[in-house]
Design a protein around this motif. Structure first.
Motif, short mmCIF file in Angstrom:
data_model
loop_
_atom_site.label_atom_id
_atom_site.label_comp_id
_atom_site.label_asym_id
_atom_site.label_seq_id
_atom_site.Cartn_x
_atom_site.Cartn_y
_atom_site.Cartn_z
N THR A 1 0.84 -1.21 0.00
CA THR A 1 0.00 0.00 0.00
C THR A 1 0.87 1.26 0.00
O THR A 1 0.51 2.28 -0.58
N TYR A 2 2.03 1.16 0.65
CA TYR A 2 2.89 2.34 0.78
C TYR A 2 4.22 2.06 0.07
O TYR A 2 5.13 1.45 0.64
N SER A 3 4.29 2.50 -1.17
CA SER A 3 5.47 2.22 -2.00
C SER A 3 6.66 3.09 -1.57
O SER A 3 6.49 4.22 -1.11
N SER A 4 7.85 2.55 -1.78
CA SER A 4 9.07 3.31 -1.44
C SER A 4 9.59 4.16 -2.60
O SER A 4 10.69 4.70 -2.51
N GLU A 5 8.78 4.27 -3.64
CA GLU A 5 9.19 5.15 -4.74
C GLU A 5 9.43 6.56 -4.18
O GLU A 5 8.62 7.07 -3.42
N SER A 6 10.51 7.17 -4.55
CA SER A 6 10.88 8.52 -4.08
C SER A 6 10.90 8.63 -2.55
O SER A 6 10.50 9.64 -1.97
#
Ligand code: HEM
Length: 377
Positions: free
Chosen positions: A21-26
């Motif tokens: 649900t909480y991507s580490s993109e950026s």
């Protein structure tokens, strides 16, 4: 776009354990918005900065992490103890007779960077370059600053990429380090040289500035609490407990970011795809719902393992063991070698502004120099 700042211990743990649900993109970027053309032009001469370990998800992240996990096992980390101690002694030997120094410049920077250079197989003489380039990378990644500054930072990043790429392709005389072994294991780890280069850059940056800041934070906290320092010096409190409290009380990585992938609810707020979430490790480490008397610096071992300075979940700090070992050695060593160690004038202390590197950029310390030692200088 909304940014939700998550400060409760329970919610930070929840977000860190839900990477779908909480991507580490950026994850490192504090600001959004387009980059200046001048900066883009310079970066275009090199390679994309992402995905790297910190800013990747799912299988991609697993692949990158597996390639380096084995280097940071407890046994491999423990083998570094003599090198860390010897480096600390050598650095102290350079300024011990002066009676005063900027401890960040002359100890807290070179110590962890020398350790990282040793792990990677980078020549010791290039350590100052790693420092300069890392600083540029950090400033560029976090965002902010005017265009001229960001152009300089982009040049640093490009120089660092070229340097690491050259070492991966031609490891040279220092070829017994991690860079050479990553390059040699190409077929096994299935990573191309650009992916390897990003891992190495990630390690260099994540692996020193955080330790640098913790050394400064720890010294100030201990010197501000003389009774606790005395208990530590008399062996009443284990140095491991001191390290945990320093990291909890003044967490160097105050927070990192996540990008919401699907509609969800967090602590009563609705979040939509694309929304940003800051997981505030520093605030969670002072949440009175999870800890007793969290606003007090107290190095007596705290009962519960609630400390969040290294994050949680799949992105939990790869170098936590190494960081703990360096702090356990580096801080007491200063008190052992520099009698009467004390803080210099308050105006000789300057704080770093980066939210992912909380601590001091400049910190003057003073101590007593025995007359015989002064006379030999
Ligand atoms: C006091 C020192 C340190 C602190 C406070 C710290 C803190 C953190 C935190 C909070 C994260 C989690 C990032 C996230 O959730 O997205 C992290 C990840 C990471 N740290 Fe550290 N760190 C420290 C030292 C080190 C050292 C010495 C290394 C060297 C190996 C290192 C390498 C890494 C790497 C490679 C990651 C990315 C892991 C991943 O995304 O899978 N860190 N660190």
């Amino acid at each position: 776009m909304n940014v939700a700042v998550v400060t409760r211990h329970e919610d930070v743990v929840h977000v860190a354990h839900d990477p779908e649900t909480y991507s580490s993109e950026s994850a490192v970027k504090a600001t959004a918005g387009p980059e200046a053309d001048e900066v883009k032009q310079i970066l275009a001469e090199g390679w994309s900065l992402t995905p790297n370990l910190t800013e990747s998800d799912g299988e991609e992240h697993t692949r990158l992490r597996l390639a380096v996990n084995r280097v940071f096992t407890p046994r491999r980390v423990a083998e570094l103890e003599p090198f860390i101690r010897a480096t600390g002694e050598e650095l102290i030997g350079r300024f011990a007779a002066a009676g005063s120094t900027d401890i960040i410049e002359n100890y807290a920077w070179p110590l962890p960077l020398s350790v990282m250079a040793r792990i990677l197989g980078v020549p010791a003489g290039d350590v100052p370059l790693l420092r300069q380039w890392s600083h540029g990378w950090l400033k560029l990644s976090v965002g902010g600053g005017d265009v001229a500054e960001r152009v300089e930072c982009a040049r640093d990043v490009l120089a660092m990429q070229n340097y690491v790429m050259a070492m991966l392709r031609e490891p040279g005389p220092g070829g017994d380090g991690l860079i050479a072994s990553l390059a040699a294991d190409h077929a096994e780890n299935g990573l191309d040289d650009v992916e390897l280069m990003r891992i190495v850059m990630n390690l260099i940056i994540a692996g020193h500035v955080t330790v640098t800041r913790s050394i400064g934070n720890g010294l100030v906290s201990l010197l501000d609490h003389p009774a606790q320092l005395a208990a530590l010096r008399e062996g009443e409190i284990p140095p491991e407990a001191m390290v945990e409290e320093i990291l909890r009380f003044e967490s160097p990585v105050q927070g990192l970011f996540r990008t919401v992938t699907t509609e969800t609810e967090l602590a009563g707020s609705r979040l939509r795809p694309g929304d940003r979430v800051m997981v505030h490790f520093g605030a969670a480490n002072r949440d009175e719902r999870a800890l007793t008397d969290p606003g007090t610096f107290d190095i007596r071992p705290r009962g519960r393992r609630t400390m969040l300075a290294f994050g949680r979940g799949i992105h939990t700090c790869l170098g936590a063991g190494l960081a703990r070992l360096q702090l356990r050695i580096a801080i007491p060593l200063l008190f052992d070698r520099l009698p009467g160690l004390r803080l210099g004038p308050a105006d000789s202390r300057r704080r770093e502004r980066l939210v992912i590197a909380r601590g001091f950029d400049e910190l003057n310390l003073q101590w007593d120099v025995p007359q015989a030692q002064e006379a030999t200088q």
